[in-house]
Design an enzyme around this catalytic site. Sequence first.
Site, PDB file in Angstrom:
ATOM      1  CG  ASN A 117      -7.154  -2.432  -6.413  1.00  0.00           C
ATOM      2  OD1 ASN A 117      -5.986  -3.035  -6.135  1.00  0.00           O
ATOM      3  ND2 ASN A 117      -7.398  -1.286  -5.455  1.00  0.00           N
ATOM      4  CG  ASP A 130      -2.189   0.960   1.038  1.00  0.00           C
ATOM      5  OD1 ASP A 130      -2.297   1.634   0.090  1.00  0.00           O
ATOM      6  OD2 ASP A 130      -2.698   1.138   2.071  1.00  0.00           O
TER       7      ASP A 130
HETATM    8  C1  FPP Z   1      -1.712   0.471  -3.255  1.00  0.00           C
HETATM    9  O1  FPP Z   1      -1.197   1.817  -3.426  1.00  0.00           O
HETATM   10  C2  FPP Z   1      -1.085  -0.409  -4.357  1.00  0.00           C
HETATM   11  C3  FPP Z   1      -1.918  -0.819  -5.453  1.00  0.00           C
HETATM   12  C4  FPP Z   1      -3.248  -1.118  -5.301  1.00  0.00           C
HETATM   13  C5  FPP Z   1      -1.234  -1.598  -6.401  1.00  0.00           C
HETATM   14  C6  FPP Z   1       0.217  -2.496  -6.300  1.00  0.00           C
HETATM   15  C7  FPP Z   1       0.591  -2.777  -7.364  1.00  0.00           C
HETATM   16  C8  FPP Z   1       1.974  -2.598  -7.759  1.00  0.00           C
HETATM   17  C9  FPP Z   1       2.964  -2.245  -6.921  1.00  0.00           C
HETATM   18  C10 FPP Z   1       2.206  -2.790  -9.390  1.00  0.00           C
HETATM   19  C11 FPP Z   1       1.794  -4.278  -9.745  1.00  0.00           C
HETATM   20  C12 FPP Z   1       2.479  -5.516  -9.157  1.00  0.00           C
HETATM   21  C13 FPP Z   1       3.410  -6.102  -9.759  1.00  0.00           C
HETATM   22  C14 FPP Z   1       3.712  -7.357  -8.835  1.00  0.00           C
HETATM   23  C15 FPP Z   1       3.654  -6.015 -11.092  1.00  0.00           C
HETATM   24  P1  FPP Z   1      -2.608   2.768  -3.487  1.00  0.00           P
HETATM   25  O2  FPP Z   1      -2.471   3.122  -4.902  1.00  0.00           O
HETATM   26  O3  FPP Z   1      -3.571   2.361  -2.832  1.00  0.00           O
HETATM   27  O4  FPP Z   1      -1.642   3.765  -2.717  1.00  0.00           O
HETATM   28  P2  FPP Z   1      -2.395   5.175  -1.789  1.00  0.00           P
HETATM   29  O5  FPP Z   1      -3.357   4.315  -0.707  1.00  0.00           O
HETATM   30  O6  FPP Z   1      -1.444   5.735  -1.295  1.00  0.00           O
HETATM   31  O7  FPP Z   1      -3.318   5.695  -2.803  1.00  0.00           O
END
Ligand code: FPP
Length: 258
Positions: free
Chosen positions: A69, A21
Site C-alpha cells: 500500500n 478490501d
Molecule cells: C482496502 O480497500 C483497504 C485498505 C487498503 C485499507 C484498509 C484500512 C482501513 C479500513 C482504515 C484503517 C484501519 C484502521 C483499523 C484504523 P481498497 O482501497 O484496496 O479498496 P479497492 O480494492 O476497492 O480499491
Amino acid sequence: MTFPSTIEREKLPKHVAIIMDGNGRWARSRGKPRLFGHRNGVKNVRSVVNAAREIGVPYITLYAFSTENQNRPNDEKSGLMHLLEEFLKRELANMLKDGIRLRTIGDLSGLPVFAQKIVEETVEKTKHNSDWNLTLALNYGSRQEVLNGIQSFAQQVSESGKCPQKIDWSEFSNFLETKDLPDPDLIIRTSGEFRLSNFLLLQAAYAEIFVSPLHWPDFNRQAFIEALQNYIQRERRFGKTGDQISHSTKSTAQIQTT
Ligand code: FPP
C-alpha cells in the site's frame, strides 16, 4: 439486529484475521472519493470488533496497511494515516474500559512520525490489558516479516552453534512478529477476491478462508456472524483423514441469532 443467543463457544475460531478490501470500490459506486470508503471502513471496524468480543472470538487481526500500500498516491496514504490516528485517539478510552490490548505487526518506522507516535502510545497504554486482543497489521508484508525472522534466527543459530538440522517450526515461529498470537483459524477477505495478498502467509498454513462478496464498509455484524457460522460447519483435518477426526470435533454447531 440482536446478539447471538447461544453459541457453541468451543467451535468458534480463537483468532480471526481480516483482509478489509473494497473500500475504494464501495466509495466509487457512490460517486465518492476513495477516502470516503476508507472512512466508512474504519467505522465498520468498531462493529466487527464489538461483535467478535461479544460472541467470544478473543483475537482479531486487521490488515490495515500493507507494505505494498506504500505505492498508493500520497494523499490516500496520508488520509489513511490520519484515519488511523483518529481511530486510535477515539478508541483508547474504550480499549481501556473493555480490557483490549492493542498490538501491531509490520514495520512502524515506515509510517509518518505522527502515526508511529499514536500507535506506540496506544500499544504502551494497553499493554497490561488481557481480556481481548486487537492486532493491526501496519506497513506489514509477510515476506518481509519472514526475511527479518530468518536473518535474526540464522544469526542466533550461528552464534549458539546449534545444528541447523535440529531446528523446528516452533523455534523459528518465535522469530515471527506474531510470536505472541495463536495462528489464525479463519481468514476473512471482503470484496470477493480469492487472494492472501502477502498477509500471514506462514501463519495461515491451516487457516480456513472465507471470502465475502461484500465490500468492507458493508461487512457488518451479521456478515461476520455468517462467516463464523460457515467456519464452524467446516471439518478441520490438519492433514489427517476425515475418519481420524472424532465425532466430537466434527462441527455441527450453530450460532443462533434471536
Ligand atoms: C482496502 O480497500 C483497504 C485498505 C487498503 C485499507 C484498509 C484500512 C482501513 C479500513 C482504515 C484503517 C484501519 C484502521 C483499523 C484504523 P481498497 O482501497 O484496496 O479498496 P479497492 O480494492 O476497492 O480499491
